[in-house]
Design a protein around this motif. Structure first.
Motif, PDB file in Angstrom:
ATOM      1  N   VAL A   1       0.910  -1.235  -0.067  1.00  0.00           N
ATOM      2  CA  VAL A   1      -0.086   0.016  -0.243  1.00  0.00           C
ATOM      3  C   VAL A   1       0.852   1.152   0.050  1.00  0.00           C
ATOM      4  CG1 VAL A   1      -1.568   1.249   1.384  1.00  0.00           C
ATOM      5  CG2 VAL A   1      -1.990  -0.993   1.279  1.00  0.00           C
ATOM      6  N   VAL A   2       1.860   1.129   0.820  1.00  0.00           N
ATOM      7  CA  VAL A   2       2.741   2.352   0.965  1.00  0.00           C
ATOM      8  C   VAL A   2       3.547   2.747  -0.385  1.00  0.00           C
ATOM      9  CG1 VAL A   2       4.851   3.310   2.095  1.00  0.00           C
ATOM     10  CG2 VAL A   2       3.006   2.355   3.500  1.00  0.00           C
TER      11      VAL A   2
ATOM     12  N   SER B   1      -3.861  -0.670  16.382  1.00  0.00           N
ATOM     13  CA  SER B   1      -4.571  -0.880  15.045  1.00  0.00           C
ATOM     14  C   SER B   1      -6.146  -0.613  15.313  1.00  0.00           C
ATOM     15  CB  SER B   1      -4.400  -2.563  14.656  1.00  0.00           C
ATOM     16  OG  SER B   1      -4.947  -2.581  13.220  1.00  0.00           O
ATOM     17  N   ALA B   2      -6.785   0.261  14.519  1.00  0.00           N
ATOM     18  CA  ALA B   2      -7.984   0.670  14.870  1.00  0.00           C
ATOM     19  C   ALA B   2      -8.841   0.040  13.553  1.00  0.00           C
ATOM     20  CB  ALA B   2      -8.234   1.984  15.031  1.00  0.00           C
ATOM     21  N   SER B   3     -10.339   0.486  13.470  1.00  0.00           N
ATOM     22  CA  SER B   3     -11.197   0.082  12.593  1.00  0.00           C
ATOM     23  C   SER B   3     -10.752   0.287  11.082  1.00  0.00           C
ATOM     24  CB  SER B   3     -12.483   0.415  12.976  1.00  0.00           C
ATOM     25  OG  SER B   3     -12.490   1.981  13.214  1.00  0.00           O
ATOM     26  N   ILE B   4     -10.274   1.473  11.069  1.00  0.00           N
ATOM     27  CA  ILE B   4     -10.030   2.126   9.712  1.00  0.00           C
ATOM     28  C   ILE B   4      -8.289   1.862   8.990  1.00  0.00           C
ATOM     29  CG2 ILE B   4      -9.811   4.132   8.312  1.00  0.00           C
ATOM     30  CD1 ILE B   4     -12.392   5.062   9.410  1.00  0.00           C
ATOM     31  N   ALA B   5      -7.585   2.078  10.038  1.00  0.00           N
ATOM     32  CA  ALA B   5      -5.982   1.892   9.640  1.00  0.00           C
ATOM     33  C   ALA B   5      -5.419   1.585  10.861  1.00  0.00           C
ATOM     34  CB  ALA B   5      -5.734   3.559   9.381  1.00  0.00           C
TER      35      ALA B   5
ATOM     36  N   HIS C   1      -6.542  -0.175   6.267  1.00  0.00           N
ATOM     37  CA  HIS C   1      -6.625  -1.609   5.725  1.00  0.00           C
ATOM     38  C   HIS C   1      -7.254  -1.764   4.676  1.00  0.00           C
ATOM     39  CE1 HIS C   1      -5.703  -2.351  10.021  1.00  0.00           C
ATOM     40  NE2 HIS C   1      -6.901  -1.582  10.579  1.00  0.00           N
ATOM     41  N   PRO C   2      -6.829  -2.381   3.664  1.00  0.00           N
ATOM     42  CA  PRO C   2      -7.469  -2.474   2.330  1.00  0.00           C
ATOM     43  C   PRO C   2      -8.919  -3.101   2.469  1.00  0.00           C
ATOM     44  CG  PRO C   2      -5.159  -3.053   2.276  1.00  0.00           C
ATOM     45  CD  PRO C   2      -5.523  -3.029   3.703  1.00  0.00           C
TER      46      PRO C   2
ATOM     47  N   LEU D   1     -16.713  -2.882   3.705  1.00  0.00           N
ATOM     48  CA  LEU D   1     -17.304  -3.715   4.829  1.00  0.00           C
ATOM     49  C   LEU D   1     -17.958  -2.667   5.803  1.00  0.00           C
ATOM     50  CD1 LEU D   1     -14.986  -6.518   5.907  1.00  0.00           C
ATOM     51  CD2 LEU D   1     -17.105  -6.664   4.788  1.00  0.00           C
ATOM     52  N   MET D   2     -17.346  -1.685   5.942  1.00  0.00           N
ATOM     53  CA  MET D   2     -18.165  -0.531   6.704  1.00  0.00           C
ATOM     54  C   MET D   2     -19.409  -0.046   6.338  1.00  0.00           C
ATOM     55  SD  MET D   2     -15.477   1.876   8.910  1.00  0.00           S
ATOM     56  CE  MET D   2     -14.253   1.127  10.017  1.00  0.00           C
TER      57      MET D   2
END
Length: 428
Positions: free
Chosen positions: A120-121, A143-147, A167-168, A173-174
């Motif tokens: 990704v980076v 690590s959270a829900s989005i990133a 997170h890909p 999903l959200m």
């Protein structure tokens, strides 16, 4: 891998991706129905109990059970439900049993594998990973829900930085999760709670879409950082500095701030030989509270542009009890007329001024209805539940299903979430 096996593997993954939203929705509804039913059963049983202390004990036990079930739902499904845990893990929105359980999920989302993070980076910056970083910690700081966030060191400047990477697939999903939550909100406000829950979930949907744009987050972070700098001789909270030229929609590189998460502060004090319940700890906590209060007071009432996600995972305590405020994915902009109305409501609550509270509700655009004879008193109690985190004197447990809940006596047709919706910060 032979071509046939590779094709079969690809087919399996596509079928899995196709049915994953359906499976996820089914899991949510089974678990949500279980939590809801257990509360309704408790409500029915409590209605036959005359002793107030016994009723409170019943509700307390139910909240403990509900908290465990909600914790399992949020931790096992992840995604938006981790975000919901952050919102519900606040004493003004949920029973204390829920708060204590859910607050531990602030940074406990499953981590994306390092190989995926690296891809990704490199894709976002168009450069080889080793060209960018001298050092990159494989294990995320959180690590959270989005990133998730990794500590790293830039190769050219030798600067320690925090690298926030999405997170890909999390956004898709959200959106599935939010549709389920909106359906649940419509059900609850139709049959149980006279409160505009649907608007809250719609506002959550808007904010989540914003949170997937790190360019927008970087602009918000720099705006708040600059405002607090020019407003104070010394800013009450630290805001990370964005690294110029290292921001894309999916990757955000910023200054690394070393500190202790506020929810771990007691343990850290004990390690250093400081009694968490002693005088020194009390002075430190008072300073932290004062700094946060000043920062939010200035952001909300003076500038009208503020950090809107102050859950414990976003607050660090640094050297000399300095406070750092992290994660600017959720920000809000409030125009002057709403700021004044909000200030009037705070004063009304402090002075127990029922009439002024009603006027402030109207100024905020909050529409309510009631058939109660003591309309002003019930409206005032509702304002305390919506805007005051303190429990009333002598009250240890609060439930939206309780017979004396203001939500049964005052209906909210338009909530304060809608008041800010049209003013959400956005730049093209």
């Amino acid at each position: 891998m032979p071509l046939a096996l590779a094709q079969l593997q690809d087919l399996r993954e596509r079928i899995s991706d196709r049915f994953r939203p359906w499976s996820r929705s089914a899991q949510f509804w089974v678990r949500a129905a279980d939590i809801y039913t257990s509360y309704k059963v408790c409500q029915l049983r409590a209605g036959f109990v005359k002793d107030e202390e016994e009723r409170e004990a019943m509700w307390e036990q139910q909240h403990e059970l509900g908290a465990q079930k909600m914790y399992s739902l949020c931790s096992e499904l992840g995604g938006l439900f981790l975000k919901a845990a952050q919102i519900l893990g606040k004493p003004d929105l949920a029973p204390m049993a829920w708060v204590k359980r859910l607050v531990t999920l602030c940074d406990k989302a499953p981590a994306t594998p390092f190989d995926v993070v690296r891809d990704v980076v490199e894709k976002q910056f168009g450069k080889n990973f080793d060209e960018l970083f001298e050092f990159f910690d494989v294990e995320p700081v959180g690590s959270a829900s989005i990133a998730q966030v990794h500590r790293a060191r830039l190769k050219l400047s030798k600067t320690d930085v925090a690298v926030k990477v999405q997170h890909p697939g999390a956004e898709h999903l959200m959106m599935v999760d939010i549709r389920n939550m909106q359906a649940m909100a419509l059900f609850l406000q139709k049959y149980d709670i006279n409160f505009d829950l649907f608007s809250a979930t719609k506002e959550m949907e808007t904010q989540i879409c914003y949170e997937f744009d790190f360019v927008r987050e970087a602009r918000a972070m720099e705006r708040i950082r600059e405002f607090l700098r020019i407003t104070n001789r010394k800013p009450p909270v630290m805001v990370p500095r964005v690294i110029p030229g290292m921001v894309t929609r999916e990757v955000l590189v910023m200054e690394f701030i070393k500190g202790t998460p506020i929810m771990n502060l007691g343990d850290e004090m004990a390690k250093r030989g400081v009694d968490p319940g002693g005088k020194i700890a009390a002075m430190a906590k008072q300073k932290i509270l004062s700094d946060l209060t000043l920062a939010y007071g200035q952001m909300i009432l003076k500038d009208g542009f503020f950090h809107a996600d102050p859950h414990p995972g976003n607050i660090l305590i640094c050297k000399d009890t300095e406070v750092a405020l992290l994660d600017y994915g959720q920000v809000k902009e409030m125009p002057e007329d709403l700021r004044l109305a909000y200030a009037n409501l705070v004063v009304a609550m402090a002075d127990d001024d029922f009439l002024r509270a009603e006027e402030s509700f109207r100024e905020l655009g909050i529409k309510t209805w009631t058939i109660a004879d003591n309309k002003l008193e019930e409206l005032f109690q509702l304002s305390l539940r919506m805007f005051d985190t303190r429990l009333p004197p002598g009250v240890t447990v609060m439930s939206p299903f309780a017979d004396d809940s203001s939500l049964h006596k005052v209906g909210v047709e338009k909530s304060y979430f809608q008041c800010f919706e049209q003013y959400s910060f956005c730049e093209d």
